[in-house]
Design an enzyme around this catalytic site. Structure first.
Site, short mmCIF file in Angstrom:
data_model
loop_
_atom_site.label_atom_id
_atom_site.label_comp_id
_atom_site.label_asym_id
_atom_site.label_seq_id
_atom_site.Cartn_x
_atom_site.Cartn_y
_atom_site.Cartn_z
N PRO A 1 1.06 4.63 1.41
CA PRO A 1 1.59 5.87 0.84
C PRO A 1 1.04 6.11 -0.57
O PRO A 1 0.95 5.19 -1.38
CB PRO A 1 3.10 5.61 0.81
N GLU A 2 0.66 7.36 -0.83
CA GLU A 2 0.14 7.75 -2.13
C GLU A 2 1.19 8.56 -2.87
O GLU A 2 2.33 8.66 -2.42
CB GLU A 2 -1.18 8.52 -1.95
#
Length: 283
Positions: A2-3
């Site tokens: 996840p960014e």
């Protein structure tokens, strides 16, 4: 992994659901490597450090989730590859991938809801620190500026201070905190910048253009609750939808929407990069 938009989506979901609730009970079946408790707690375990504390804030720094608790304590979480939070009724069954389960109560009401940390690959990290020591910790202390907060002028100065390939620079969390492969590839494509271009060779005007595309892409992805390529979902277990708007990431071999050339995927450093060899020329 996840960014920034995915982590921000989780943070906003947690803020809506757990803020003000009190942790009444904790069940841990995570591997020892997933849990860190500061030595300042004098040997107290993870459960003892968190039980009966009220959740007072939920914030983000880079890809890190910071849950502020009563008593000046913070639960610091990194989702890594497959970590996710779920806010559910206690009656819902758990499985072996629910590594930490928090029983939560609102006010004086008995706890009928749970916050569950689920992680199939078990790379996620949950750490407990006192607030006065938190920002000295490796993983937080060295983080670069936030891409949604840095000004165009500061962005130009930052990138002009380095002579390195632009894609690895964007991924370096000590340089700029929060970007990963997806949004770096998308912003470089929109800016028509080859991922191997050296930061020092980019004009101030081109860097300002890149700054604008980074902020536009990140804000749009946040509005769409992130990108679900494999497993990501928010606290409400809904998937993101920014994957419907990707131009190059994961599009290897497909035609560029601008010029029709085939999108390529190359290894740059230790990470992959997706780009259009015609629109994003290396010069």
């Amino acid at each position: 992994m996840p960014e920034l938009p995915e982590v921000e989506t989780v943070v906003r979901g947690l803020h809506r659901t757990i803020l003000g609730r009190t942790i009444t009970k904790i069940r841990v079946q995570a591997p020892p490597s997933s849990i860190v408790v500061s030595r300042s707690f004098n040997g107290a375990g993870f459960e003892a450090c968190l039980r009966r504390r009220r959740i007072e804030s939920v914030t983000r720094r880079g890809k890190n989730i910071l849950i502020g608790l009563s008593g000046d304590v913070t639960l610091w979480v990194h989702l890594k590859m497959t970590g996710r939070f779920q806010f559910v009724a206690k009656k819902e069954p758990t499985d072996r991938h629910h590594l930490v389960v928090f029983d939560l109560a609102a006010g004086n009401a008995s706890g009928g809801r749970q916050l569950r940390f689920r992680d199939t690959r078990r790379f996620g990290r949950l750490r407990v620190f006192r607030d006065d020591e938190l920002w000295r910790q490796k993983g937080l202390a060295e983080l670069g500026p936030e891409p949604l907060q840095i000004s165009p002028k500061e962005f130009v100065t930052l990138f002009k201070s380095s002579r390195r390939m632009i894609k690895p620079a964007l991924l370096d969390q000590t340089f700029l905190a929060g970007l990963g492969n997806i949004y770096a590839d998308e912003a470089l494509y929109l800016s028509r910048i080859h991922p191997r271009r050296l930061t020092s060779t980019l004009s101030a005007g081109k860097l300002i253009e890149l700054h604008g595309h980074i902020q536009t892409v990140l804000n749009k992805a946040i509005r769409l609750m992130g990108t679900t390529v494999f497993t990501f979902s928010g606290v409400n277990r809904r998937s993101g939808s920014f994957q419907k708007h990707l131009n190059v990431y994961g599009k290897e071999g497909e035609p560029c929407i601008r010029c029709g050339a085939a999108i390529v995927r190359e290894r740059i450093g230790s990470r992959s990069a997706h780009f259009c060899p015609r629109c994003q020329r290396q010069r």
